[in-house]
Design an enzyme around this catalytic site. Sequence first.
Site, PDB file in Angstrom:
ATOM      1  NE  ARG A 292      -0.770  -2.133   3.271  1.00 42.02           N
ATOM      2  CZ  ARG A 292      -1.439  -3.238   2.947  1.00 42.02           C
ATOM      3  NH1 ARG A 292      -2.717  -3.207   2.777  1.00 42.02           N
ATOM      4  NH2 ARG A 292      -0.794  -4.376   2.826  1.00 42.02           N
ATOM      5  CB  THR A 293       3.794   2.466   1.863  1.00 36.98           C
ATOM      6  OG1 THR A 293       3.185   2.116   3.107  1.00 36.98           O
ATOM      7  CG2 THR A 293       4.515   3.778   2.023  1.00 36.98           C
TER       8      THR A 293
ATOM      9  CE  LYS B 275      25.667  -3.160 -10.939  1.00 38.26           C
ATOM     10  NZ  LYS B 275      25.583  -2.251 -12.104  1.00 38.26           N
TER      11      LYS B 275
ATOM     12  NE  ARG C   7       7.922   0.826   3.636  1.00 36.53           N
ATOM     13  CZ  ARG C   7       6.712   0.320   3.898  1.00 36.53           C
ATOM     14  NH1 ARG C   7       6.436  -0.936   3.601  1.00 36.53           N
ATOM     15  NH2 ARG C   7       5.771   1.056   4.459  1.00 36.53           N
TER      16      ARG C   7
ATOM     17  CG  HIS D  44       5.172   4.240   7.877  1.00 32.75           C
ATOM     18  ND1 HIS D  44       5.043   5.101   6.804  1.00 32.75           N
ATOM     19  CD2 HIS D  44       4.660   3.057   7.472  1.00 32.75           C
ATOM     20  CE1 HIS D  44       4.467   4.446   5.809  1.00 32.75           C
ATOM     21  NE2 HIS D  44       4.231   3.200   6.183  1.00 32.75           N
TER      22      HIS D  44
HETATM   23  C1  NCD Z   1       3.200  -0.918   7.948  1.00 33.96           C
HETATM   24  C2  NCD Z   1       4.682  -0.723   7.766  1.00 33.96           C
HETATM   25  O1  NCD Z   1       5.231  -1.015   6.705  1.00 33.96           O
HETATM   26  O2  NCD Z   1       5.263  -0.235   8.715  1.00 33.96           O
HETATM   27  N1  NCD Z   1       2.533  -1.051   6.754  1.00 33.96           N
HETATM   28  C3  NCD Z   1       2.126   0.086   6.091  1.00 33.96           C
HETATM   29  O3  NCD Z   1       2.925   0.824   5.584  1.00 33.96           O
HETATM   30  N2  NCD Z   1       0.817   0.361   6.083  1.00 33.96           N
HETATM   31  C4  NCD Z   1       2.826  -1.905   8.974  1.00 33.96           C
HETATM   32  C5  NCD Z   1       3.366  -3.310   8.916  1.00 33.96           C
HETATM   33  O4  NCD Z   1       4.140  -3.669   8.042  1.00 33.96           O
HETATM   34  O5  NCD Z   1       2.968  -4.092   9.786  1.00 33.96           O
END
Ligand code: NCD
Length: 336
Positions: free
Chosen positions: A57-58, A86, A107, A135
Amino acid sequence: VSLAGRDLVRIDDLSIEEISALIDLARRLAPVARGEVVTRVLEGAILASLFFEASTRTRLSFGAAFARLGGDVRETVGFTFSSMAKGESIADTARVVSGYADVMVVRHPEAGSVQLFADAATIPVINGGDGPAEHPTQALLDLYTITEEFRVLDKPLEGAHVLFCGDLRYGRTVHSLAKLLNLFDGIRFSLLSPPELSLPDELVALLEDRGHEVMVHTRPPTDAKVDLVYTTRIQRERLEEEMTIDLDPGLQVNRDFLARVGTKDTIVMHPLPRDSRPGALDLSTDLDDDPRLAIFRQSDRGIPVRMALFAAIMDVAEGIEASFATPRWRSSRSFG
Ligand code: NCD
């Protein structure tokens, strides 16, 4: 609201006024997120999306939000196919990507890594999750969700009783949301987790120092009627190898749990993904038809919130409605 040229690495990068302005802007952009109107304000702009950790989703919602504003998205996924395999440093990668795009979302599995990207990049950097640390955009969409859900219920955020449960130690969404809620007044925090997965002490201290009431539990509280249950997945990928956690089935958020700690107006949220494997004891599906379960309304709201953030960082928020046009297409989606 203008955040022109700014990074968003942690919640502390934003003031409470900027946060409220972003939430208001997200509300104004909701028709664009739903595809009812279209805009091209970011025409010609490029988002570089660098995801070195699992995501659905992100990553998709950042890309979709940018595309809804008329911008273009270029992505790399994982270490295997990136030049980091590399031996390239974060600093070199960040500088190179700065020459290819106008804004970057990253990320990465290590806490603090996204700050290293921001230090070396010459374009704004947004944190899409840095290991167990933060996050921030999830916290913004969580706050937007709480605001919208409480508005329908005619409840103020000030004075609300929030129950955080699940993995409070490694769950970065809890860390960012706790810091965000800390900016409001008089919130009561109940923290429920296995003892090994409790909220880091410095976060508990942060909440207490600001005068919030904090209650720590390892069993569901019996005397509480909370306004919000925010539950999370056990972050198995972050546990040390030898660490095995004995999960107490009583900690699973399900219909019985909610009957004990909630009321008819208690909202249930989860950042998702929900771990549906046997024995995971993540949020139960027995609440799926319960209107108090806000998880998919919550994930839907990732789009307008990320659009608002891009509009603010790229300085097109002012009068953005003037760019709205009627779409020539139609889809069959509906929102609950
Ligand atoms: C979360 C994350 O990646 O921190 N997911 C998200 O971005 N909605 C939560 C998780 O991975 O449990």
